[in-house]
Scaffold this motif. Sequence first.
Motif, PDB file in Angstrom:
ATOM      1  N   SER A  25       0.854  -1.184   0.000  1.00 30.12           N
ATOM      2  CA  SER A  25       0.000   0.000   0.000  1.00 30.12           C
ATOM      3  C   SER A  25       0.888   1.232   0.000  1.00 30.12           C
ATOM      4  O   SER A  25       2.122   1.135   0.010  1.00 30.12           O
ATOM      5  N   ARG A  26       0.257   2.389  -0.002  1.00 31.04           N
ATOM      6  CA  ARG A  26       1.046   3.616   0.008  1.00 31.04           C
ATOM      7  C   ARG A  26       1.825   3.780   1.310  1.00 31.04           C
ATOM      8  O   ARG A  26       2.855   4.450   1.352  1.00 31.04           O
ATOM      9  N   ALA A  27       1.310   3.173   2.400  1.00 35.62           N
ATOM     10  CA  ALA A  27       2.011   3.282   3.685  1.00 35.62           C
ATOM     11  C   ALA A  27       3.250   2.396   3.742  1.00 35.62           C
ATOM     12  O   ALA A  27       4.148   2.633   4.551  1.00 35.62           O
ATOM     13  N   GLY A  28       3.333   1.376   2.903  1.00 39.42           N
ATOM     14  CA  GLY A  28       4.469   0.459   2.914  1.00 39.42           C
ATOM     15  C   GLY A  28       4.013  -0.956   2.607  1.00 39.42           C
ATOM     16  O   GLY A  28       2.974  -1.178   1.973  1.00 39.42           O
ATOM     17  N   THR A  29       4.771  -1.917   3.078  1.00 36.05           N
ATOM     18  CA  THR A  29       4.473  -3.333   2.872  1.00 36.05           C
ATOM     19  C   THR A  29       4.111  -3.964   4.209  1.00 36.05           C
ATOM     20  O   THR A  29       4.879  -3.875   5.174  1.00 36.05           O
ATOM     21  N   LEU A  30       2.949  -4.583   4.260  1.00 37.69           N
ATOM     22  CA  LEU A  30       2.477  -5.240   5.478  1.00 37.69           C
ATOM     23  C   LEU A  30       2.723  -6.738   5.349  1.00 37.69           C
ATOM     24  O   LEU A  30       2.222  -7.391   4.435  1.00 37.69           O
ATOM     25  N   LEU A  31       3.513  -7.277   6.288  1.00 37.25           N
ATOM     26  CA  LEU A  31       3.789  -8.708   6.367  1.00 37.25           C
ATOM     27  C   LEU A  31       2.963  -9.284   7.507  1.00 37.25           C
ATOM     28  O   LEU A  31       3.144  -8.897   8.670  1.00 37.25           O
ATOM     29  N   SER A  32       2.051 -10.185   7.196  1.00 37.57           N
ATOM     30  CA  SER A  32       1.153 -10.760   8.203  1.00 37.57           C
ATOM     31  C   SER A  32       1.491 -12.236   8.378  1.00 37.57           C
ATOM     32  O   SER A  32       1.311 -13.044   7.460  1.00 37.57           O
ATOM     33  N   PHE A  33       1.993 -12.575   9.567  1.00 39.14           N
ATOM     34  CA  PHE A  33       2.345 -13.954   9.899  1.00 39.14           C
ATOM     35  C   PHE A  33       1.224 -14.562  10.738  1.00 39.14           C
ATOM     36  O   PHE A  33       0.702 -13.909  11.648  1.00 39.14           O
ATOM     37  N   SER A  34       0.897 -15.800  10.461  1.00 34.83           N
ATOM     38  CA  SER A  34      -0.120 -16.510  11.223  1.00 34.83           C
ATOM     39  C   SER A  34       0.443 -17.851  11.675  1.00 34.83           C
ATOM     40  O   SER A  34       1.167 -18.518  10.920  1.00 34.83           O
ATOM     41  N   GLU A  35       0.093 -18.209  12.902  1.00 40.09           N
ATOM     42  CA  GLU A  35       0.556 -19.490  13.426  1.00 40.09           C
ATOM     43  C   GLU A  35      -0.045 -20.648  12.629  1.00 40.09           C
ATOM     44  O   GLU A  35      -1.202 -20.592  12.197  1.00 40.09           O
ATOM     45  N   LYS A  36       0.756 -21.673  12.434  1.00 38.08           N
ATOM     46  CA  LYS A  36       0.255 -22.848  11.745  1.00 38.08           C
ATOM     47  C   LYS A  36      -0.878 -23.478  12.549  1.00 38.08           C
ATOM     48  O   LYS A  36      -0.775 -23.647  13.755  1.00 38.08           O
ATOM     49  N   ALA A  37      -1.946 -23.799  11.855  1.00 39.88           N
ATOM     50  CA  ALA A  37      -3.114 -24.349  12.524  1.00 39.88           C
ATOM     51  C   ALA A  37      -2.869 -25.803  12.939  1.00 39.88           C
ATOM     52  O   ALA A  37      -1.917 -26.459  12.501  1.00 39.88           O
ATOM     53  N   VAL A  38      -3.762 -26.301  13.794  1.00 43.97           N
ATOM     54  CA  VAL A  38      -3.675 -27.692  14.249  1.00 43.97           C
ATOM     55  C   VAL A  38      -3.941 -28.649  13.098  1.00 43.97           C
ATOM     56  O   VAL A  38      -3.318 -29.708  12.991  1.00 43.97           O
ATOM     57  N   PHE A  39      -4.871 -28.248  12.225  1.00 45.85           N
ATOM     58  CA  PHE A  39      -5.251 -29.105  11.102  1.00 45.85           C
ATOM     59  C   PHE A  39      -4.894 -28.416   9.781  1.00 45.85           C
ATOM     60  O   PHE A  39      -4.803 -27.188   9.709  1.00 45.85           O
ATOM     61  N   THR A  40      -4.721 -29.243   8.768  1.00 46.12           N
ATOM     62  CA  THR A  40      -4.424 -28.747   7.421  1.00 46.12           C
ATOM     63  C   THR A  40      -5.470 -29.301   6.464  1.00 46.12           C
ATOM     64  O   THR A  40      -5.721 -30.517   6.457  1.00 46.12           O
ATOM     65  N   PRO A  41      -6.094 -28.453   5.633  1.00 42.09           N
ATOM     66  CA  PRO A  41      -7.063 -28.960   4.665  1.00 42.09           C
ATOM     67  C   PRO A  41      -6.366 -29.431   3.391  1.00 42.09           C
ATOM     68  O   PRO A  41      -5.414 -28.811   2.913  1.00 42.09           O
ATOM     69  N   CYS A  42      -6.838 -30.518   2.862  1.00 37.80           N
ATOM     70  CA  CYS A  42      -6.349 -31.026   1.573  1.00 37.80           C
ATOM     71  C   CYS A  42      -7.538 -30.994   0.611  1.00 37.80           C
ATOM     72  O   CYS A  42      -8.543 -31.681   0.832  1.00 37.80           O
ATOM     73  N   PHE A  43      -7.444 -30.176  -0.432  1.00 40.61           N
ATOM     74  CA  PHE A  43      -8.565 -29.934  -1.324  1.00 40.61           C
ATOM     75  C   PHE A  43      -8.464 -30.792  -2.579  1.00 40.61           C
ATOM     76  O   PHE A  43      -7.375 -31.171  -3.018  1.00 40.61           O
ATOM     77  N   GLY A  44      -9.622 -31.052  -3.161  1.00 39.77           N
ATOM     78  CA  GLY A  44      -9.721 -31.699  -4.461  1.00 39.77           C
ATOM     79  C   GLY A  44     -10.904 -31.113  -5.204  1.00 39.77           C
ATOM     80  O   GLY A  44     -11.957 -30.852  -4.605  1.00 39.77           O
TER      81      GLY A  44
END
Length: 742
Positions: A518-537
Amino acid sequence: MLRSKTAPTRLCAALGPYAAHALALGAGGVFSAAVLPGGAAPLGLALTIGIPASFAPAAGLGALLGSLAFLPMFTGLRLTGAIGAAVLARGLGKSWWLGAAAGCGTLMLIECMLGTAAVPSDWLWALSTALGAGALGWAFRRWPPVASGHDALWLAALAAGAQGLAVGWLQPGVVLLGFAVLAAAAGGNAARTALLGLCMGAGCTLASPGLCAGALGLVCGALAGAVLAPGERLGQAAAFLAGGLGGALAMQSIDSALSLGLSAALSLFLWRVIPARWLPQAEEAEAEKARAQGIGHSAARQLEQAAGALADIADTVDKVCRKLPPRQEGFDHVIEYTCNELCAACSRRMNCWVDHYGDTMEGMLQLRETLESTARLEVEQLPLRFCACLHPAELCATLTRGQALRCTRREERIRCAALRSALTEQYSAMAGALGAMAEQLRTAGAEDAARGKRLEKLMQGLGLAPLECRVVLNEKGWMQASVLVSRISPGPEELQLLTDEVSRLCRRPMELPRVENSRAGTLLSFSEKAVFTPCFGLAGQAAGEVSGDVAEQFCDAFGNARMILCDGMGTGRAAAVDGAMAARLTGQLLRAGFGSGSAARLVNVALSLKSQEESCTALDLLSVDLFSGQAEMFKAGAAPSFLVQGGQVRLAEGASLPIGVTENVSSRVQRFVMQPGDVAVLVSDGVLADGTEWVVQQLELCAKAGSTPQQIAQSLVEGAARRQHAARPDDVTAAVLRLEHT
């Protein structure tokens, strides 16, 4: 300073009055075991005097049993009489001073009755015990443990009593001292650590004078950890062990040093294995949390006010429009228009509209059916009663224009009613969405200031010049970190290295950050890895040139896995436009934080205003919380879905209407819990052209074979394509999600 509700207080609140009396009984037994220099043992009697009257019997019973069990027999028997008198006086008068007078006076009276006036040491013991019990009883009453900062006195007395129970190498007072100062140092509160260390160290030293150097070393180590490594358990443990080693080296004997070390190690072990949320939190952390919650509550109130205003606007617009008189759009409007436009200047106006008013109106009404069916009038269609009209052609043209104006006004009224309905529905949907966001903001977690400062230092060390750093732990226990830096364009390798550093700093496994410029700069958003992971098809097949089924699968920024399947009614380009529009808008709203119901209502408004033609689509939406496994299935006119759990298949279905059909959304919501290995399948109605039984059998076979989500989706689409009737082909789509451990 520790917050006002200590662990025993919270335990009492959770378990009720029985737990409180049990704690008073136990405290009385432990306090009575403390023997101060000179042999005085005033703590059990002091607790009986200073504790609230309702708990005095339990505390007195504990002190009585403890005196008989842990003190010399002669000393314990003398104290039991004083404790019994204090309990009796507290029960009768409810006043602490009456209990103090009865207990201390009884103790001195027992000395007189024993005739020990010739033995000064016994008199000195009785006098010091009585004075100490009275003074400490007043202190216990004056500074109860539920008040902020006052628990240091009680913990000091508890440490002295626990030290009186020392057996072999185990020093309970040292264990309690080490655990308390480590818990205080965990919040980086040096003042609290010093206060607890001095008070509890004094209690341990009074009960065991030889522990003075060792207790001082433990307190200094914990204090160093609070100052040098705030919030870092490993650094605090190292400082504590270093202080304990220094104290052990200053002990007078190897046995005492070994006993101190083993007790300190036990306290460190307990502090390390007990979850941090069970420990008292520092006042500074509590204040920061309160400030963050205050900001969140303020913003939540503003959102709630905005939601209320939008809801009021919707209600007001609807009520006002309902109370307004309806606009005149009957055939009388056409007659009035003709009279004003043509007949007003005619010389036969009085003859037609006054002398022969009935005949003129009857002739006009005879033309109504012709105008409504053809929307155009010719001279040959005029009734015989209009044969005397001076302007027959102009009469037909004016009547035609009046009918056209009438139809235009009727269409405008219908369009305005539709727009008003869409406007009120949109306002109501926005109000509901803002209310849900306000609730999320109100329950949002507090900011972790210590980790935020460390993250800022990390970014400064990497030369990124952070403009803002925030680390937040929400109510789910999910950590998020955001950093605003000057405009950058990091590559995949740089993002991975940065993620590894942030994970190490926060001591939580983090996902690769989302990068937003954005005009204010670059925002880096880190999120903790969740307990579960989805596998899509996902698999699909169009019945024509383009498919009307549109699906989206993604994970949002709130720890949820989403699957959207929109089935445009019919086939071809029109159905594809409706399905694509509904799926895209729904995905955008969900990513922005809207709930399923609010998103569906807004998409319903958009479809109703898209064109003059009817636009509708079936909406099938699955949301899964990747931290708890809680799942929600939202259906609006969608085909049945399937859930595979433990190899067993069950259907999720419910009667509802597609969105875009009516002003309000008719939907069905089902909630359930998914475990690792469970599979959820969304299908369009083209898959079920031959029923649901074959789908259930196919899913059972796939479960036994251990097929991947993509293989499951592909097998369903291929099987549905073979079963479709050639005369009525339909679009076929299957979206699959399988939950797995991270």
